[in-house]
Design an enzyme around this catalytic site. Structure first.
Site, PDB file in Angstrom:
ATOM      1  N   SER A 145      32.124   1.368 -53.753  1.00 30.43           N
ATOM      2  CA  SER A 145      30.845   1.420 -53.047  1.00 30.43           C
ATOM      3  C   SER A 145      30.192   2.787 -53.253  1.00 30.43           C
ATOM      4  CB  SER A 145      31.054   1.078 -51.572  1.00 30.43           C
ATOM      5  OG  SER A 145      29.828   0.973 -50.883  1.00 30.43           O
ATOM      6  N   GLU A 238      26.890  -9.910 -54.358  1.00 29.13           N
ATOM      7  CA  GLU A 238      26.461  -8.620 -53.799  1.00 29.13           C
ATOM      8  C   GLU A 238      24.941  -8.489 -53.792  1.00 29.13           C
ATOM      9  OE1 GLU A 238      28.604  -5.004 -54.582  1.00 29.13           O
ATOM     10  OE2 GLU A 238      29.906  -6.028 -56.014  1.00 29.13           O
ATOM     11  N   HIS A 268      30.092  -7.453 -51.494  1.00 25.27           N
ATOM     12  CA  HIS A 268      30.200  -6.016 -51.714  1.00 25.27           C
ATOM     13  C   HIS A 268      31.559  -5.473 -51.282  1.00 25.27           C
ATOM     14  CE1 HIS A 268      28.824  -1.956 -52.346  1.00 25.27           C
ATOM     15  NE2 HIS A 268      29.191  -1.613 -51.122  1.00 25.27           N
TER      16      HIS A 268
END
Length: 297
Positions: A145, A238, A268
């Site tokens: 991330s 995502e 995600h």
């Protein structure tokens, strides 16, 4: 597959997205408890070191690691939450999969320390390793991330400062364009635990007025030539899927050796949820194989 129905699990995850109305301390504590709950129960042996007075790194090790291999790890958390402490289970899984020590960086967080503070900390951590008998060719930066974003920002900074580069890097669900304007932000709204509102908060807190087109913040806008081998993972569900795919295409055009994997149906940073999702364990295993192959060259 996911033990709950996909929508039930996504709803669970969405309920833990940090609430900007809460104090920073409360949001970080709640997020830490949440992340820890879904990771492996295994904990690595740890050793904390001071990179600077205000910056620490944590060596993480499990039995069987090869001591001259180092994964330089940057945790997730939207640039505003997260720490080594709430990624220890994940660090243990990475260490096992790559048979490598993990050096996790507790970089400074927004809103107290907005861009470019985390990038400065990433550079400081890399310099710390190379000045403490860890040569660049035995380092693989890896991040998830926001941590994946920092990996790419780090590589670009090393290149531009003419410093020795690591042989490869691993990015899991990196945020490559902080404008967050791609079509998948809308198209995947019901497939991800992130929301468009959360992306807007990330941009506001982390950039604090910096143009999202700044190449140091959004690596998709940078020249990508002369980067080392990249391994990217993205979930088809995502919100930022289109951004990652566009980055992978641009890197390919720039001549970067890149392995880009699209994981169908994943959202995600699914890789972190190893207790809940078999695909998370599979993704970490594949990242570990890539690291072992790279170190074995």
């Amino acid at each position: 597959m996911i033990r709950e129905t996909p929508q039930e699990f996504l709803d669970t995850l969405k309920s833990y997205v940090p609430d900007p109305r809460k104090t920073v301390g409360v949001a970080r504590q709640e997020f830490s408890e949440f992340f820890t709950e879904f990771q492996s129960d295994e904990r690595p042996a740890t050793e904390q070191v001071a990179i600077r007075d205000d910056l620490r790194g944590v060596w993480c090790s499990v039995p069987g690691v090869i001591q001259d291999r180092t994964l330089l790890f940057f945790h997730g958390g939207f640039f505003s939450v997260g720490s080594t402490a709430d990624h220890l289970g994940f660090c243990a899984e990475l260490a096992k999969a790559a048979q490598s020590r993990v050096f996790s960086v507790d970089y400074r967080l927004a809103p107290e320390h907005p861009f470019p503070a985390p990038l400065e900390d990433a550079l400081a951590a890399y310099r710390y390793l190379t000045s403490h008998s860890v040569p660049p060719h035995r380092i693989i930066p890896i991040g998830i991330s926001a941590g994946g974003t920092l990996v790419l920002d780090l590589l670009l900074s090393l290149r531009d400062e003419h410093l020795l580069m690591p042989p490869a890097a691993i990015c899991m669900s990196p945020m490559v364009d902080l404008a967050f304007g791609s079509a998948s932000v809308t198209a995947n709204e019901n497939k991800d635990w992130l929301t468009p509102a959360r992306l807007a908060t990330i941009r506001a807190q982390y950039l604090a007025g910096t143009d999202p087109d700044d190449v140091r913040a959004s690596p998709i806008h940078a020249s990508l030539s002369r980067l080392p081998r990249l391994y990217l993972q993205a979930g088809s569900g995502e919100l930022i899927f289109d951004d990652i795919s566009a980055f992978a295409k641009k890197a390919t055009w720039a001549g970067v050796p890149i392995r880009y994997e699209i994981w169908e149906g994943m959202f995600h940073a699914w890789q972190i949820f190893g207790k809940q999702i078999p695909e998370a364990r599979d993704a970490v295993a594949r990242a570990g194989t890539f690291a072992r192959e790279t170190f074995g060259r």
